[in-house]
Design a protein around this motif. Sequence first.
Motif, short mmCIF file in Angstrom:
data_model
loop_
_atom_site.label_atom_id
_atom_site.label_comp_id
_atom_site.label_asym_id
_atom_site.label_seq_id
_atom_site.Cartn_x
_atom_site.Cartn_y
_atom_site.Cartn_z
N LEU A 1 7.41 -1.03 -6.43
CA LEU A 1 8.07 -1.99 -5.53
C LEU A 1 9.32 -1.38 -4.91
CD1 LEU A 1 7.74 -5.36 -7.50
CD2 LEU A 1 6.78 -4.86 -5.26
N PHE A 2 10.10 -0.67 -5.73
CA PHE A 2 11.32 -0.05 -5.19
C PHE A 2 10.96 1.02 -4.16
CE2 PHE A 2 15.00 2.69 -5.01
CZ PHE A 2 16.06 1.80 -5.06
N ALA A 3 9.93 1.82 -4.48
CA ALA A 3 9.52 2.89 -3.55
C ALA A 3 9.01 2.32 -2.24
CB ALA A 3 8.45 3.76 -4.21
N SER A 4 8.26 1.22 -2.30
CA SER A 4 7.67 0.65 -1.08
C SER A 4 8.69 -0.12 -0.25
CB SER A 4 6.52 -0.28 -1.45
OG SER A 4 5.51 0.43 -2.10
N LEU A 5 9.57 -0.85 -0.93
CA LEU A 5 10.49 -1.73 -0.19
C LEU A 5 11.80 -1.03 0.21
CD1 LEU A 5 10.08 -5.02 -2.26
CD2 LEU A 5 8.96 -4.40 -0.12
N PHE A 6 12.24 -0.05 -0.59
CA PHE A 6 13.55 0.55 -0.31
C PHE A 6 13.48 2.04 0.03
CE2 PHE A 6 14.26 -3.07 -3.15
CZ PHE A 6 15.08 -3.83 -2.32
N PRO B 1 0.83 -1.22 0.00
CA PRO B 1 0.00 0.00 0.00
C PRO B 1 0.86 1.26 0.00
CG PRO B 1 0.05 -0.98 2.18
CD PRO B 1 0.76 -1.94 1.29
N ALA B 2 0.34 2.29 -0.69
CA ALA B 2 1.05 3.57 -0.73
C ALA B 2 0.72 4.44 0.47
CB ALA B 2 0.70 4.31 -2.02
N ALA B 3 -0.43 4.18 1.11
CA ALA B 3 -0.86 4.99 2.25
C ALA B 3 -1.26 4.07 3.41
CB ALA B 3 -2.04 5.87 1.85
N GLY B 4 -1.00 4.51 4.61
CA GLY B 4 -1.35 3.72 5.77
C GLY B 4 -2.86 3.57 5.89
N GLY B 5 -3.32 2.38 6.32
CA GLY B 5 -4.74 2.13 6.47
C GLY B 5 -5.42 1.64 5.21
N GLN C 1 2.75 -7.25 2.90
CA GLN C 1 2.97 -7.16 4.34
C GLN C 1 4.38 -6.69 4.65
OE1 GLN C 1 0.48 -7.84 6.77
NE2 GLN C 1 2.02 -6.76 7.97
N ALA C 2 5.36 -7.13 3.84
CA ALA C 2 6.74 -6.68 4.05
C ALA C 2 6.85 -5.18 3.89
CB ALA C 2 7.67 -7.38 3.04
N GLY C 3 6.14 -4.62 2.88
CA GLY C 3 6.15 -3.17 2.69
C GLY C 3 5.59 -2.44 3.89
N VAL C 4 4.52 -2.98 4.47
CA VAL C 4 3.91 -2.37 5.67
C VAL C 4 4.85 -2.48 6.86
CG1 VAL C 4 1.98 -2.54 7.28
CG2 VAL C 4 1.58 -2.79 4.83
N ASN C 5 5.46 -3.66 7.04
CA ASN C 5 6.37 -3.85 8.18
C ASN C 5 7.58 -2.92 8.11
OD1 ASN C 5 4.64 -5.83 8.93
ND2 ASN C 5 6.00 -7.56 8.49
N LEU C 6 8.09 -2.69 6.90
CA LEU C 6 9.26 -1.81 6.76
C LEU C 6 8.95 -0.37 7.16
CD1 LEU C 6 10.68 -3.17 3.39
CD2 LEU C 6 11.83 -3.24 5.61
N VAL C 7 7.70 0.04 6.98
CA VAL C 7 7.31 1.39 7.39
C VAL C 7 7.39 1.53 8.91
CG1 VAL C 7 5.40 3.05 7.45
CG2 VAL C 7 5.82 1.70 5.38
N HIS C 8 6.93 0.49 9.62
CA HIS C 8 6.90 0.55 11.08
C HIS C 8 8.23 0.17 11.73
CE1 HIS C 8 2.65 1.32 10.85
NE2 HIS C 8 2.46 0.22 10.12
N HIS C 9 9.00 -0.65 11.03
CA HIS C 9 10.28 -1.08 11.62
C HIS C 9 11.34 -1.13 10.51
CE1 HIS C 9 13.15 -3.00 14.23
NE2 HIS C 9 13.30 -3.99 13.35
#
Length: 306
Positions: A236-241, A82-86, A157-165
């Motif tokens: 993918l690059f923007a979300s993961l890296f 996701p690009a935005a939280g929630g 889920q990995a993209g979301v987890n990277l935002v929080h941690h």
Amino acid sequence: MILYLFTIAILLLIAPLLLTFIKALKMRLLFKRPLPLLQGYRTFAKLMAKETIVSEEASQMTRVAPFLVLSPLMVTIFFLPPAAGGAFYVSFVDAFTITGLLALSAFFLMLLGLDSASSFGGMGSSREAFISALVEPAMVLTVFSVSMMAGDLGVGQAGVNLVHHFPKEHMASYLFAAISFFILLIAENGRIPVDNPETHLELTMVHEAMILDITGVYLAIVETAASVKFVIFASLFASLFMPFGPGLSAPLALLVFVGKLFLIAAAVALIEVNTAKLRLFKVPNLLGIAIVFAFLSLITFYVLGA
């Protein structure tokens, strides 16, 4: 769900704009008059209005392949982080599924090139298969490595987890994976130094060689697929890296996400201006670097924990 669908609509809408932005920025950097940013949309409209001519030598595959090239990419875009939280996201799709869908699209593109029965089509398909065989293992390793660092094999889920941690403790592995993925982004989208999308010279063509014999609606669909593929890799690059921004309010998060996509497009344009296209038999050296960095990322993560 509305935010999820709205994000996908934005990605599809800006896909042609990103490729036009790369061309315009390159022309600006080369002190040429840049083309209008809406040129991608104009070209699409022009192709849709043109008569579609199919070679007498072509089979029914030429008529269905453009849709089969685009379909896996349209499915993949629903599995992005996701690009935005929630926002809603699909959490269970892993690196193998994403890579498999992208490979399926490339497979139908190769069939399209072969079906034209021209020497250029066969040559382009052969080169595409050669490059894809090196890109796909590296992509699985890279996305798998980042997913492991994020603590979940699902890409969304990995993209979301990277935002929080953010994995500060695995910074070395993370950087290796980022370098590997950016090389793959360039290779899979046929950008310089792997391919030159703006040339029709026999010695350098890969992607263009496969679509030389199609026109009209079919060419518009294949060109759309190319722009959607670039937006998938950039997302993918923007979300993961570049995992910052989704924690902001939804409109601001989407704005930051689109800004990151244009930043990636600008980086591609800068590389293309400052790099010469590689000879085909030098391409494995570049993709070998991507594979090495992907392995280094995994080994550094598992063995050294860094």
